[in-house]
Design an enzyme around this catalytic site. Structure first.
Site, PDB file in Angstrom:
ATOM      1  CG  HIS A 455      -0.323   0.072   2.543  1.00 52.76           C
ATOM      2  ND1 HIS A 455       0.094   1.261   3.108  1.00 52.76           N
ATOM      3  CD2 HIS A 455      -0.045  -0.894   3.459  1.00 52.76           C
ATOM      4  CE1 HIS A 455       0.596   1.029   4.312  1.00 52.76           C
ATOM      5  NE2 HIS A 455       0.539  -0.281   4.542  1.00 52.76           N
ATOM      6  CB  CYS A 474       1.281  -3.873   5.209  1.00 53.54           C
ATOM      7  SG  CYS A 474      -0.256  -4.788   5.528  1.00 53.54           S
TER       8      CYS A 474
END
Length: 560
Positions: A455, A474
């Site tokens: 992301h 992440c």
């Protein structure tokens, strides 16, 4: 484990049952085959066999091969030992060049036994069928174990790293041995089992180079002292020159004053810093000196660890794929073995490690909501709320109580947050799309058990740091719009301008990829770039140390 003495006893009883006339009627190969059959049947298929003090490790593959072969010897014929046995010995001696240990494959025992067999053949002594049977089993075991390590790795990573999912290749090692018996060169068959990717070949070349450096004595450590920069003059500068010349960071052209730190030396320091993931400032500061002083032997060992990691990779990465190197803090998009897009990334902190696994990116989400995981809500966000009750409103969070259609929106100002603890946190937090959203403008999804994805991030300034372990697991990407444009691959419907326009509407939108793409999130502390530059990185998660400890333990057959 069945003791060798017990096996020998069983064999002796079996041999006594054979009539002299029957034994004389058999060819040498048939007598060797009979000894092989008796040895394996006496030991049983599930136990480790001891042959002259050497443990056999391929305890399932070895009997399987010989049953398929009718117990015929693989490495000898009616005139004694065949040339392919000596070819295998030479291949085993090259194990160090693959980052493995030749002694794990019965090297000394085989070398001695083959010397003895050759001597007996040259002196025309009658061959000993029992000795040849033992030698045949050891040679086959050495081949199968070495083949399994080349093809699959010596260690199963999932046994030492709980957050490491390997997709190791499916290889029929018994068929590989059958090819050798059919006439193929053992060394060539073994080489074919190594990873086919060019990155592995480049890393192997780097290992050979660093092993040579280590054998030549490596380099002299630079004495501790103040940082060195342009204009510095001392004997430490001369030592710095010699050190950088050893690894090719500095050319060996003659200079008038070796004690003087000049611009050419500063350029060499910057090159060294760049390929070691250090701050690139052209000064030999404490961090740079520490990296320079790592011995050549240690660098060779580090390369060997990363060769092992390549053996855990899938056989096919894809004709096009994304690869993230956690320890290198970078992402590459590869098409037909050429890098077409590259960017810096941020990865998980050491206490929230980014896992290692392969998957497939199937869709992306523009202007995503951030549904805050419970552990992050109570560990990271709750303390901020307690310090500043307006934090949730300022950062665009919505508070929910309950799940599904019955979930109730809660006014954060109505909650006495001083009484809320991690143990009694009944809320769900969701951050709205926009410039403050922790996921940034887009996220790239490959649903997995780790709940990890790629992301964007609003914290763009952190990409300038040399080490970027700032996330909760992440992977934050430096160029999300470029990556989205590449993956959508539709210059009409999804041009860069249209992607940005969709994001600016701040309405969450899911877009499925017409061509899903494999993604490999890996952990390499050494790699070799396409131009041949060898890069080293700090062992961010301490995985090198764990792998080195696992490799130091006793050998095992990787195919079982």
């Amino acid at each position: 484990m069945v003791p060798f003495a017990a096996i020998r006893c069983v064999i002796a009883l079996s041999c006594a049952a054979l009539s002299p006339g029957a034994a004389q009627a058999q060819s040498l190969s048939e007598r060797v085959a009979e000894h092989i059959r008796q040895r394996l049947e006496a030991a049983g298929t599930a136990a480790a066999v001891s042959l002259g003090g050497e443990l056999v490790f391929a305890v399932e593959a070895l009997p399987s091969y010989y049953r398929r072969a009718g117990y015929r010897p693989a490495w000898s014929g009616d005139r004694g030992v065949l040339p392919r046995a000596f070819s295998l010995l030479e291949a085993l001696r090259g194990a160090e060049q693959e980052g493995l240990r030749a002694e794990d494959y019965h090297l000394e025992r085989l070398a001695s036994a083959l010397r003895d067999a050759r001597s007996r053949q040259l002196s025309r002594e009658p061959p000993d069928a029992e000795r040849l049977a033992e030698l045949d089993l050891l040679l086959s075991d050495a081949f199968l174990v070495y083949a399994s390590h080349l093809a699959l790795g010596r260690v199963n990573p999932e046994t030492i790293h709980p957050e490491w999912k390997a997709n190791r290749r499916g290889v029929d090692l018994t068929s590989a041995l059958e090819r050798v018996v059919a006439g193929d060169d053992p060394g060539a068959v073994l080489r074919e089992l190594t990873p086919a990717q060019e990155e592995y070949a480049r890393l192997r070349e780097a290992l050979s180079r660093y092993l040579r450096l280590a054998a030549q004595g490596g380099w002299v450590p630079i004495e501790p002292g103040p940082p060195l920069g342009v204009g510095s003059r001392s004997a430490r500068v001369a030592a710095l020159r010699a050190r950088l010349e050893a690894t090719g960071d500095l050319g060996d052209t003659a200079v008038a004053d070796t004690d003087l730190f000049d611009e050419a030396l500063a350029s060499a320091v910057r090159r060294f810093q760049s390929r070691h993931g250090l701050e690139v400032n052209g000064r030999a500061d404490s961090a740079t000196i520490a990296a320079l002083n790592v011995p050549a032997e240690e660098r060779a060992r580090q390369i060997a660890l990363n060769l092992e990691r390549w053996r855990w990779m899938p056989e096919e990465l894809g004709s096009r794929y994304i690869v993230v190197n956690i320890a290198g803090f970078d992402l590459r998009v590869v098409e037909r073995e050429e890098t077409v897009l590259e960017m810096r990334v941020m990865v998980g902190r050491p206490y929230r490690r980014t896992p290692v696994f392969s998957d497939t990116v199937r869709y992306l989400v523009l202007s995503p909501y951030w549904h805050v995981p419970h552990n992050i809500a109570v560990q990271d966000i709750l303390p901020r709320i307690k310090r500043d009750p307006s934090y949730l409103t300022q950062q665009g969070f919505t508070v929910f109580e309950g799940w599904g259609p019955n979930a109730r929106v809660v006014d954060p100002a109505s909650v006495d947050w001083s009484k809320v603890t991690a143990a009694n946190f009944p809320y769900r937090l969701r951050q709205d799309p926009g410039p403050l959203n922790a996921l940034g403008r887009v996220k790239f999804m490959f649903p997995n058990k780790y709940n990890v994805y790629l992301h964007d991030t609003p914290s763009r300034e952190l990409f300038d740091r040399p080490e970027r372990d700032f996330s909760s697991g992440c992977v934050r990407v430096e160029k999300p719009i470029e990556l989205a444009e590449y993956l959508l691959a539709d210059p009409v419907q999804w041009s860069r301008e249209r992607i940005i326009a969709a994001i600016d509407r701040r309405v969450e939108q899911t877009v499925r990829l017409s061509r899903p793409i494999p993604i490999h999130i890996q952990y390499w502390t050494v790699w070799v770039a396409e131009d041949g530059t060898v890069h080293f990185r700090r062992d961010l998660y301490g995985r090198d140390q764990m792998l080195a400890a696992a490799l130091a333990r006793s050998v095992a057959y990787a195919g079982s």
